[in-house]
Structure formats: C-alpha cells, structure tokens
Design a protein around this motif. Structure first.
Motif, PDB file in Angstrom:
ATOM      1  N   ARG A 167       0.697  -1.087   0.061  1.00 15.70           N
ATOM      2  CA  ARG A 167      -0.006   0.075  -0.086  1.00 15.70           C
ATOM      3  C   ARG A 167       0.918   1.225  -0.025  1.00 15.70           C
ATOM      4  O   ARG A 167       0.418   2.123  -0.572  1.00 15.70           O
ATOM      5  N   GLU A 168       1.984   1.421   1.002  1.00 18.11           N
ATOM      6  CA  GLU A 168       2.771   2.282   0.891  1.00 18.11           C
ATOM      7  C   GLU A 168       3.499   2.552  -0.405  1.00 18.11           C
ATOM      8  O   GLU A 168       3.642   3.723  -0.852  1.00 18.11           O
ATOM      9  N   GLU A 169       3.898   1.453  -1.196  1.00 14.96           N
ATOM     10  CA  GLU A 169       4.560   1.771  -2.483  1.00 14.96           C
ATOM     11  C   GLU A 169       3.735   2.165  -3.498  1.00 14.96           C
ATOM     12  O   GLU A 169       4.019   3.021  -4.378  1.00 14.96           O
ATOM     13  N   ALA A 170       2.434   1.691  -3.559  1.00 12.48           N
ATOM     14  CA  ALA A 170       1.497   2.223  -4.438  1.00 12.48           C
ATOM     15  C   ALA A 170       1.135   3.606  -4.238  1.00 12.48           C
ATOM     16  O   ALA A 170       1.080   4.585  -4.851  1.00 12.48           O
ATOM     17  N   LEU A 171       1.166   4.087  -2.807  1.00 18.73           N
ATOM     18  CA  LEU A 171       1.034   5.590  -2.404  1.00 18.73           C
ATOM     19  C   LEU A 171       2.124   6.397  -3.163  1.00 18.73           C
ATOM     20  O   LEU A 171       1.860   7.288  -3.847  1.00 18.73           O
ATOM     21  N   TRP A 172       3.372   5.837  -2.801  1.00 21.60           N
ATOM     22  CA  TRP A 172       4.472   6.627  -3.518  1.00 21.60           C
ATOM     23  C   TRP A 172       4.643   6.695  -4.946  1.00 21.60           C
ATOM     24  O   TRP A 172       4.876   7.811  -5.628  1.00 21.60           O
ATOM     25  N   ARG A 173       4.230   5.656  -5.640  1.00 25.37           N
ATOM     26  CA  ARG A 173       4.184   5.620  -6.979  1.00 25.37           C
ATOM     27  C   ARG A 173       3.054   6.552  -7.611  1.00 25.37           C
ATOM     28  O   ARG A 173       3.280   7.061  -8.667  1.00 25.37           O
ATOM     29  N   GLY A 174       1.968   6.658  -6.987  1.00 24.34           N
ATOM     30  CA  GLY A 174       1.018   7.427  -7.322  1.00 24.34           C
ATOM     31  C   GLY A 174       1.414   8.861  -7.285  1.00 24.34           C
ATOM     32  O   GLY A 174       0.964   9.693  -8.191  1.00 24.34           O
ATOM     33  N   PHE A 175       1.905   9.185  -6.144  1.00 28.96           N
ATOM     34  CA  PHE A 175       2.493  10.641  -6.091  1.00 28.96           C
ATOM     35  C   PHE A 175       3.242  11.040  -6.953  1.00 28.96           C
ATOM     36  O   PHE A 175       3.378  11.948  -7.512  1.00 28.96           O
ATOM     37  N   GLY A 176       4.486  10.061  -7.230  1.00 30.95           N
ATOM     38  CA  GLY A 176       5.459  10.347  -8.175  1.00 30.95           C
ATOM     39  C   GLY A 176       4.873  10.352  -9.671  1.00 30.95           C
ATOM     40  O   GLY A 176       5.602  11.089 -10.603  1.00 30.95           O
ATOM     41  N   ALA A 177       3.597   9.985  -9.840  1.00 30.88           N
ATOM     42  CA  ALA A 177       3.442  10.063 -11.301  1.00 30.88           C
ATOM     43  C   ALA A 177       2.615  11.337 -11.500  1.00 30.88           C
ATOM     44  O   ALA A 177       2.239  11.579 -12.531  1.00 30.88           O
ATOM     45  N   LEU A 178       2.279  11.887 -10.641  1.00 31.56           N
ATOM     46  CA  LEU A 178       1.782  13.000 -10.910  1.00 31.56           C
ATOM     47  C   LEU A 178       2.643  14.213 -11.507  1.00 31.56           C
ATOM     48  O   LEU A 178       3.605  14.202 -11.481  1.00 31.56           O
ATOM     49  N   ASN A 179       2.002  15.131 -12.109  1.00 35.30           N
ATOM     50  CA  ASN A 179       2.633  16.290 -13.076  1.00 35.30           C
ATOM     51  C   ASN A 179       3.651  17.127 -11.909  1.00 35.30           C
ATOM     52  O   ASN A 179       3.416  17.227 -10.624  1.00 35.30           O
ATOM     53  N   GLU A 180       4.901  17.291 -12.284  1.00 31.10           N
ATOM     54  CA  GLU A 180       5.902  18.074 -11.189  1.00 31.10           C
ATOM     55  C   GLU A 180       5.527  19.240 -11.130  1.00 31.10           C
ATOM     56  O   GLU A 180       5.786  19.614  -9.868  1.00 31.10           O
TER      57      GLU A 180
END
Length: 348
Positions: free
Chosen positions: A116-129
């Motif tokens: 769940r934590e990894e998915a959270l960070w992947r989702g956040f990192g995938a946002l526009n810079e």
C-alpha cells in the motif's frame, strides 16, 4: 518459431529490471510448492519477507522472462517450463507449508502494508511535477526533503527547480543530510498524502487518465474489450475515442517500420509468431511476411500450414506476447512505436 528467426539474445530488458528478491521469487515458483517450501525453510525471517513481498507483486510473468531468470542460475536448465504467475495467494500457500498460522498472518500483513505504501508513492510520483511542486510549497523544508527522497530521482530532479533557487538549495541540503526518517513521521506524511491525493486539489489530468485506461484496455481480454467497447462507444464516445488513440494493440503492428517489425519477430520465443499470425488480418499478415528474408518467410509459412487447429485463447495470448515484446523493445530504445498522433500528421 525456428532457430533461424530466434537469434541468440541477451537477457530481456524486463528480466534485467527485476530485483534480486523478484528473481528468487520466480525461481521458487518454478520449483513448485513442495520443493520451494523446503528451500524457503532454510532462509531467515527477513529473506522470507522480502521474497514473499516480491512474489505477491509479480503477477503473470512471461515464459521468456522466466527463461532469462533461470538462465542466470544455471545454463543447463531445460527451457519450456512456461510462464509463472506470482501472487499473494501463491506466496501464502508456500509459507503455510512450514510456518505457523500466526507467523504467516504477520508476514502477509507486513507485505500488504508495504504494498500500500509503495502504491501511494508511485501514485504521488506519477503526478505532474508542477502539481508536486505546488503541493510541497505548503510543506516545511524537512517534510519536502523527506517526500522527495521517497520518489524516483528523475521526478525529484524535475520538481526541485520549480521550488525556486533559495528553497531548492535548502531542500537539497536537507535531502543530502537526511538519515533514516522516524517511522511516526513517515506514517504521518503518508497519511496526509493519502488524504490530499484523493482530494480535488491533487488529481491526474484527463490525458494521464486516458493513458492509464489505454494501458488497462491493452491488457484486457479481446472478447471482454469488444463487449465493453460497444457500451463505452454509446455512453462516452469522445472520451473512449481518445483512449483508443492511445492504445497499442496487435493490429497496430502494421504501423511499425519493416526494420522495427523484423526486430520484434526475431526476438519471439517458440511458436509465438506462427500462433499470433493465425489470428492476424490479411493486410497485417502480408506485412509481417514481407519483413522477413525469403528463407525465413517460407519456413514460417510451412510451420503455419503444418500446425493443426489451435485454440483462440492461445492465439490471443501469442498476440499479446508479441505486443508486450514490442513495447519492451520500445522502452529499451531499440525500436520506436507509432505515436497516438501519427495518423493525424499530414504533409501540407
């Protein structure tokens, strides 16, 4: 396919990207529950958790990647073991062969939390810079540093300059000096991110969402996609058309250059190519054949004629494998896939 088309190759890009625990998990799956369980008993608790986490996140692994992984362990391994499918269930079954139920439950809960934590960070990192930078402007420098230390470096490199020269320096210095972040601090940051990512203030664009759905539909069963297409065409025609333009499916192979298409065909395993061509439309089939040398073309045609009736699901699986390999080559920079706008480009 024949040896003529299957030239010696290096390990696939997908296999090279796998972590050590992921490769170990694939090997355990190939060994089977009995042997795999006996071998896992010899590992320590930390190693078991790492392999369990990797196995639970694997999903379906193509036979080609399995072969590449096993080749690293032994050159004498007999190929043809086929694909494997890693999941939390398969990991749990293996663990229950030698661990008490309470220990299994504890390991699985840790794995689920980490996923769940990894998915959270992947989702956040995938946002526009720019979205990430705007979000960090409301955070303390120490918090911003902790967040950027948890996203991909390529993402952090784009975000830092958007913070402004002075703050970029402050955050970068904190990132360099930062050691292990206290667990309670990271939990608080992650909880805040969960709430903010789900809010209206932070969201993916329509284009990003269309690309995500295109990737999903690319992997959907052909029959299921055809059923879904009819309903989506009627209910949301414009959005669905935009998604379809971003998809890359088997029929899109005809849009590849002859050189790139030949590169794809040379790297396919076993009878993947003849199986895939059994379900190809005539224009694509002719295009595929034209990309091959005369001798290889004739051998392929003979192999197709010699093959008896085949199941539709096997044909679809072969076509999906061919598309996946094309994407793998594109990700590695070996070939170039046609863009969504290629069909709209005209010479005026």
């Amino acid at each position: 396919m024949t040896d003529t088309l299957n030239e010696p190759r290096k390990s696939s890009a997908a296999a090279r990207k796998l972590s050590g625990p992921a490769k170990a998990a694939i090997t355990f799956l190939c060994l089977g529950e009995k042997v795999g369980s006996e071998l896992m008993q010899r590992l320590g608790r930390t190693e078991i958790e790492r392999i369990t986490a990797a196995m639970s996140a694997l999903g379906p692994i193509p036979a080609r990647v399995v072969e590449d992984v096993l080749r690293e362990f032994t050159q004498n391994m007999v190929s043809g073991s086929g694909s494997v499918n890693g999941s939390l269930t398969s990991a749990e079954t293996m663990l229950r062969k030698f661990l008490p139920d309470d220990q299994v439950a504890n390991i699985l809960e840790n794995v689920r939390t980490n996923r769940r934590e990894e998915a959270l960070w992947r989702g956040f990192g995938a946002l526009n810079e720019m979205v990430i930078a705007n979000y960090l402007k409301g955070e303390h420098n120490q918090t911003a540093a902790a967040i950027l230390n948890n996203v991909d470096p390529s993402v952090a490199a784009k975000v830092l300059p958007l913070l402004g020269a002075e703050r970029m320096q402050n955050v970068a210095e904190r990132m360099i000096a930062m050691e292990a972040v206290p667990i309670h601090m990271m939990q608080q940051i992650e909880e805040t991110l969960k709430q903010d990512i789900m809010s209206d203030a932070v969201h993916t664009s329509a284009a990003e969402n269309h690309q995500r759905m295109a990737d999903l539909f690319n992997r959907l069963d052909v029959q299921a996609f055809e059923q879904l297409s009819e309903a989506l065409d009627a209910r949301i025609p414009e959005a669905f058309e935009a998604i379809k333009k971003r998809m890359f499916v088997f029929d899109d192979l005809i849009r590849l250059s002859a050189q790139d298409l030949a590169q794809v065909m040379r790297g396919l395993d076993g009878n993947t190519l003849p199986l895939a061509m059994r379900g190809a439309q005539k224009p694509l089939r002719d295009h595929l054949l034209e990309c091959l040398p005369q001798r290889s073309r004739q051998m392929l045609m003979d192999e197709m004629e010699a093959t008896g009736p085949v199941k539709g699901r096997d044909v679809r699986a072969a076509q999906a494998a061919m598309v996946d390999y094309a994407k793998e080559l594109a990700d590695s920079g070996v070939i170039e896939l046609p863009s969504a706008n290629d069909e709209d480009d005209e010479l005026l």
